[in-house]
Design an enzyme around this catalytic site. Sequence first.
Site, PDB file in Angstrom:
ATOM      1  N   GLY A  12       0.402  -0.471   3.172  1.00  8.50           N
ATOM      2  CA  GLY A  12       0.421  -1.544   2.159  1.00  8.50           C
ATOM      3  C   GLY A  12       1.821  -2.104   2.072  1.00  8.50           C
ATOM      4  N   ARG A  39      -2.454  -4.846   6.377  1.00  6.55           N
ATOM      5  CA  ARG A  39      -3.802  -5.304   6.747  1.00  6.55           C
ATOM      6  C   ARG A  39      -3.791  -6.019   8.093  1.00  6.55           C
ATOM      7  NH1 ARG A  39      -6.130 -10.210   5.827  1.00  6.55           N
ATOM      8  NH2 ARG A  39      -4.382 -10.882   4.540  1.00  6.55           N
ATOM      9  N   ASN A 126      -0.708   6.996 -11.635  1.00  2.56           N
ATOM     10  CA  ASN A 126       0.599   6.513 -12.089  1.00  2.56           C
ATOM     11  C   ASN A 126       1.656   7.556 -11.718  1.00  2.56           C
ATOM     12  OD1 ASN A 126       2.861   5.756 -13.759  1.00  2.56           O
ATOM     13  ND2 ASN A 126       1.434   4.384 -14.781  1.00  2.56           N
ATOM     14  N   HIS A 157      -1.230  -5.620 -17.769  1.00  5.02           N
ATOM     15  CA  HIS A 157      -0.639  -5.697 -16.431  1.00  5.02           C
ATOM     16  C   HIS A 157      -0.547  -7.158 -15.986  1.00  5.02           C
ATOM     17  CE1 HIS A 157      -1.494  -1.368 -15.944  1.00  5.02           C
ATOM     18  NE2 HIS A 157      -0.582  -1.408 -14.985  1.00  5.02           N
ATOM     19  N   LYS A 161      -3.295  -7.904 -10.800  1.00  4.11           N
ATOM     20  CA  LYS A 161      -3.950  -6.583 -10.723  1.00  4.11           C
ATOM     21  C   LYS A 161      -5.469  -6.748 -10.700  1.00  4.11           C
ATOM     22  CE  LYS A 161      -4.020  -1.970 -12.740  1.00  4.11           C
ATOM     23  NZ  LYS A 161      -3.878  -1.289 -11.455  1.00  4.11           N
TER      24      LYS A 161
HETATM   25  P1  NAD Z   1      -0.430  -5.748  -3.525  1.00  8.48           P
HETATM   26  O1  NAD Z   1      -1.685  -6.566  -3.502  1.00  8.48           O
HETATM   27  O2  NAD Z   1       0.871  -6.425  -3.809  1.00  8.48           O
HETATM   28  O3  NAD Z   1      -0.263  -4.957  -2.133  1.00  8.48           O
HETATM   29  C1  NAD Z   1      -1.312  -4.350  -1.453  1.00  8.48           C
HETATM   30  C2  NAD Z   1      -0.959  -4.375   0.024  1.00  8.48           C
HETATM   31  O4  NAD Z   1      -1.950  -3.628   0.739  1.00  8.48           O
HETATM   32  C3  NAD Z   1      -0.959  -5.803   0.594  1.00  8.48           C
HETATM   33  O5  NAD Z   1       0.225  -6.022   1.359  1.00  8.48           O
HETATM   34  C4  NAD Z   1      -2.205  -5.808   1.464  1.00  8.48           C
HETATM   35  O6  NAD Z   1      -2.099  -6.696   2.573  1.00  8.48           O
HETATM   36  C5  NAD Z   1      -2.233  -4.351   1.919  1.00  8.48           C
HETATM   37  N1  NAD Z   1      -3.513  -3.994   2.516  1.00  8.48           N
HETATM   38  C6  NAD Z   1      -4.740  -4.507   2.279  1.00  8.48           C
HETATM   39  N2  NAD Z   1      -5.648  -3.960   3.104  1.00  8.48           N
HETATM   40  C7  NAD Z   1      -4.974  -3.089   3.898  1.00  8.48           C
HETATM   41  C8  NAD Z   1      -5.350  -2.253   4.968  1.00  8.48           C
HETATM   42  N3  NAD Z   1      -6.618  -2.190   5.383  1.00  8.48           N
HETATM   43  N4  NAD Z   1      -4.394  -1.474   5.556  1.00  8.48           N
HETATM   44  C9  NAD Z   1      -3.103  -1.526   5.131  1.00  8.48           C
HETATM   45  N5  NAD Z   1      -2.688  -2.338   4.133  1.00  8.48           N
HETATM   46  C10 NAD Z   1      -3.606  -3.101   3.529  1.00  8.48           C
HETATM   47  O7  NAD Z   1      -0.706  -4.594  -4.587  1.00  8.48           O
HETATM   48  P2  NAD Z   1       0.367  -3.651  -5.314  1.00  8.48           P
HETATM   49  O8  NAD Z   1       0.725  -4.226  -6.629  1.00  8.48           O
HETATM   50  O9  NAD Z   1       1.424  -3.256  -4.351  1.00  8.48           O
HETATM   51  O10 NAD Z   1      -0.567  -2.379  -5.622  1.00  8.48           O
HETATM   52  C11 NAD Z   1      -1.207  -1.661  -4.579  1.00  8.48           C
HETATM   53  C12 NAD Z   1      -2.056  -0.559  -5.217  1.00  8.48           C
HETATM   54  O11 NAD Z   1      -1.198   0.374  -5.882  1.00  8.48           O
HETATM   55  C13 NAD Z   1      -3.030  -1.072  -6.284  1.00  8.48           C
HETATM   56  O12 NAD Z   1      -4.215  -0.290  -6.218  1.00  8.48           O
HETATM   57  C14 NAD Z   1      -2.292  -0.803  -7.587  1.00  8.48           C
HETATM   58  O13 NAD Z   1      -3.157  -0.671  -8.698  1.00  8.48           O
HETATM   59  C15 NAD Z   1      -1.635   0.506  -7.229  1.00  8.48           C
HETATM   60  N6  NAD Z   1      -0.470   0.897  -8.045  1.00  8.48           N
HETATM   61  C16 NAD Z   1      -0.362   2.223  -8.314  1.00  8.48           C
HETATM   62  C17 NAD Z   1       0.731   2.701  -9.005  1.00  8.48           C
HETATM   63  C18 NAD Z   1       0.845   4.192  -9.217  1.00  8.48           C
HETATM   64  O14 NAD Z   1       1.872   4.659  -9.765  1.00  8.48           O
HETATM   65  N7  NAD Z   1      -0.139   4.992  -8.764  1.00  8.48           N
HETATM   66  C19 NAD Z   1       1.726   1.810  -9.443  1.00  8.48           C
HETATM   67  C20 NAD Z   1       1.598   0.462  -9.143  1.00  8.48           C
HETATM   68  C21 NAD Z   1       0.483   0.009  -8.428  1.00  8.48           C
END
Ligand code: NAD
Length: 268
Positions: A12, A39, A126, A157, A161
């Site tokens: 990601g 992706r 988180n 958020h 999101k």
């Molecule tokens: P984002 O949309 O900015 O980034 C997601 C990335 O994943 C994008 O670059 C997308 O192209 C990529 N992606 C999509 N399909 C893919 C694939 N098949 N293989 C590899 N990469 C792929 O989202 P974000 O804000 O960075 O959040 C990502 C995830 O993390 C969400 O589920 C969000 O809720 C979660 N999150 C979790 C925490 C935590 O502490 N656990 C904190 C913030 C965000």
Amino acid sequence: MSTRMIPIIVVGARGRMGTALIREVMDSDDLTLGSCVDRSGGPGIGQDAGRLAGRPDLGVLVDDELHPRRGNVVVDFSLPKATANNVDACVEAGVPLIIGTTGLSEEDEQLLAAAGEHIPVVYAANFSVGVTLLLQLAGTAAAALGPDWEAEIFELHHRHKRDSPSGTALRIGQAVAEATDRVFSEVAVTDRASLGKVRTRPEIGAVGLRGGTSVGEHTLMFLGEGERIELIHRASDRGIFARGALRAARWAAEAEPGLYDMFDVLGL
Ligand code: NAD
């Protein structure tokens, strides 16, 4: 004395969290970027990871396929479908996996539990240290207050999101439920408008607000007769999640197979 560098794979990589992870890895003394994945067919493929993160070129180009052996730990903040697909590759390669992706289905979570029999898997809705402590306080407060106090959660958020209420809000509800012998899935109310009836005492409500640029705010309210307690966490910098996930990665690099969360990583 030199420290052993741990190569990290970021899945990601072009995302908000992916770029925050790349920056934190670049700023650390003991981590390197093993590879970066995004992706297939997406605009990030073939770009330099450093440049994507707003830093100088690193010489690590974003790949469209995960090769877990290019690192010692895989850190995945992407989409539920991608995360589920990556689990098998990590198990096969024997490489620990850190999962921050939220909105995973029960089926996905079962996959993680099965993977935990072979590799260390750290899964947290988180990764912030503050929220981990909030979860603990939520359970302690719920147990102390007892069944007469009603619990409600709301979160805010940024507009991008996808899942709602957030994975963290659901995890807070779970902590309250577990501390008071309730099963969260049986008492959770995430769409009160569709119920059209008054609240019952055991319910735990959770609601998500979306808009603007907030990195994440969570409020847990305990509502009693004539008084109210609020526990609030406000995140103002995505770096807290990235630093927490990388702390988990360092920990998982040395851990036995198992399915873990941030409580394990922090030794709580
Ligand atoms: P984002 O949309 O900015 O980034 C997601 C990335 O994943 C994008 O670059 C997308 O192209 C990529 N992606 C999509 N399909 C893919 C694939 N098949 N293989 C590899 N990469 C792929 O989202 P974000 O804000 O960075 O959040 C990502 C995830 O993390 C969400 O589920 C969000 O809720 C979660 N999150 C979790 C925490 C935590 O502490 N656990 C904190 C913030 C965000």
